[in-house]
Design a protein around this motif. Structure first.
Motif, PDB file in Angstrom:
ATOM      1  N   SER A  40      65.758  13.073   5.627  1.00  0.00           N
ATOM      2  CA  SER A  40      65.890  13.587   6.989  1.00  0.00           C
ATOM      3  C   SER A  40      66.874  14.755   7.051  1.00  0.00           C
ATOM      4  O   SER A  40      66.639  15.785   6.423  1.00  0.00           O
ATOM      5  CB  SER A  40      66.305  12.441   7.926  1.00  0.00           C
ATOM      6  OG  SER A  40      66.164  12.800   9.277  1.00  0.00           O
ATOM      7  N   ASN A  47      60.991  13.140   4.751  1.00  0.00           N
ATOM      8  CA  ASN A  47      60.980  13.237   6.215  1.00  0.00           C
ATOM      9  C   ASN A  47      61.973  14.269   6.750  1.00  0.00           C
ATOM     10  O   ASN A  47      62.664  14.025   7.741  1.00  0.00           O
ATOM     11  CB  ASN A  47      61.297  11.876   6.839  1.00  0.00           C
ATOM     12  CG  ASN A  47      60.264  10.819   6.506  1.00  0.00           C
ATOM     13  OD1 ASN A  47      60.359  10.177   5.466  1.00  0.00           O
ATOM     14  ND2 ASN A  47      59.288  10.635   7.382  1.00  0.00           N
ATOM     15  N   HIS A  81      59.666   7.214  10.930  1.00  0.00           N
ATOM     16  CA  HIS A  81      60.670   8.098  10.334  1.00  0.00           C
ATOM     17  C   HIS A  81      61.680   7.316   9.491  1.00  0.00           C
ATOM     18  O   HIS A  81      62.109   7.790   8.434  1.00  0.00           O
ATOM     19  CB  HIS A  81      61.394   8.867  11.444  1.00  0.00           C
ATOM     20  CG  HIS A  81      62.364   9.880  10.955  1.00  0.00           C
ATOM     21  ND1 HIS A  81      61.980  11.102  10.436  1.00  0.00           N
ATOM     22  CD2 HIS A  81      63.725   9.865  10.890  1.00  0.00           C
ATOM     23  CE1 HIS A  81      63.046  11.796  10.088  1.00  0.00           C
ATOM     24  NE2 HIS A  81      64.120  11.066  10.347  1.00  0.00           N
TER      25      HIS A  81
END
Length: 338
Positions: free
Chosen positions: A176, A213, A314
């Motif tokens: 992320s 992600n 996610h």
């Protein structure tokens, strides 16, 4: 716990702009946004007990880990942990591959303790794992975070051999916000972009970079500019991110755009792996696709694998590994070994 923090306010503004990207702005969408904003503000209260339970579990895992060297200083007062087989290093002379894991958390949360299961998982799969901390918002902006990650990579290359790691086989896995910052660090140092008013020296060639992600281009939300009748290379979201995170360069994709087609022979790693999931509502899939397109444009020979996982949100991968789920552990290790 402070619910109405500066971070919450800024994230609400960004959330509004991203939400408007998904639908036309009308009374219905405004109403939905207000409801979404209320949920954003109150959700910390709803999830507080669950998160505290998770944190207690992470802390217990961290302090029960034996094959670890904790809190090694690598950049001023910043620290990292190393997971390695302490018996193996005595009995074997062969150096092991190294994996640096860079955690995520929307740039304002996360720690090496929270993601300790990644370190122990990598160590059990015959890697020497390095988990660095980096400064978080609002104490630092993107350039401060990049500086920490860049120095963690340099420190690892110079020092990992004494922990049984091969300095010539260093890979990175990042999730992320960590994936975004890792891409910034690699491309800034490769292409000579300034960071904190200095040019970063090129990093050593990396074996592999696994990006999970990650958001790589704030320009993905350009539709907002169209609504307001503005034509600009950078979207409102990107310009806001530059102000909030105090950096001229916020999108890894933008770093590549000035370069001509086929102008580079390498992008700093022998292989890149991008991971995206079908139920991810926080990061658009196009963010990775746009970056990959630019990478292939300027370096046609770049080795890229794109892995798309159905049914994962996610946070499914990271929450699963933190909880000791064998399924998510296998997914991650397969990506690292790809």
């Amino acid at each position: 716990m402070k619910i109405f923090s500066l971070t919450t306010t800024l994230l609400l503004v960004l959330n509004f702009l991203l939400y408007c990207n998904a639908s036309l702005i009308n009374f219905s969408s405004i109403k939905n946004f207000i409801n979404k904003g209320i949920e954003t503000i109150t959700s910390p209260i709803k999830s507080f007990l669950n998160e505290k339970e998770d944190e207690n579990r992470d802390s217990k895992n961290y302090h029960n880990e034996l094959d670890i060297e904790r809190d090694i200083i690598f950049n001023k007062d910043r620290t990292l942990d190393i997971y390695y087989d302490k018996i193996d290093i005595i009995t074997k002379s062969k150096l092991k591959p190294v994996n640096i894991f860079v955690f995520g958390g929307s740039w304002y949360s996360g720690s090496k303790v929270k993601f300790t299961k990644f370190g122990s998982l990598l160590e059990k799969n015959d890697y020497v794992a390095v988990l660095p901390n980096y400064v978080l918002f609002p104490q630092g902006g993107f350039e401060d975070m990049v500086d920490d990650i860049y120095n963690a990579i340099q420190w690892t290359h110079k020092n990992i051999k004494k922990y049984g790691g091969d300095p010539n086989r260093i890979s990175i896995s990042a999730y992320s916000a960590g994936a975004h910052l890792t891409a910034l660090a690699i491309f800034k140092s490769l292409l000579g972009y300034p960071n904190k008013n200095k040019i970063l020296k090129p990093l050593p060639m990396l074996e592999k970079v696994v990006l999970l992600n990650g958001p790589y281009d704030f320009d993905d939300y350009y539709e907002i500019n169209n609504y307001f009748g503005k034509e600009s290379e950078n979207s409102i979201v990107e310009n806001l991110a530059k102000v909030v995170f105090r950096s001229k360069n916020v999108s890894p994709t933008d770093l590549l755009k000035p370069y001509a087609m086929k102008s580079l022979k390498s992008l700093g790693a022998k292989k890149f792996v991008f991971f995206y999931t079908s139920l991810d509502k926080q990061v658009k899939e196009s963010s990775a696709q746009n970056l990959i397109k630019q990478m292939k444009r300027i370096c046609p020979n770049v080795n890229i694998n794109y892995v798309y996982k159905e049914g994962y949100e996610h946070t499914t991968l990271t929450r699963g590994i933190r909880a000791g789920s064998a399924e998510e552990e296998n997914v991650f290790i397969n990506l690292v070994n790809l």
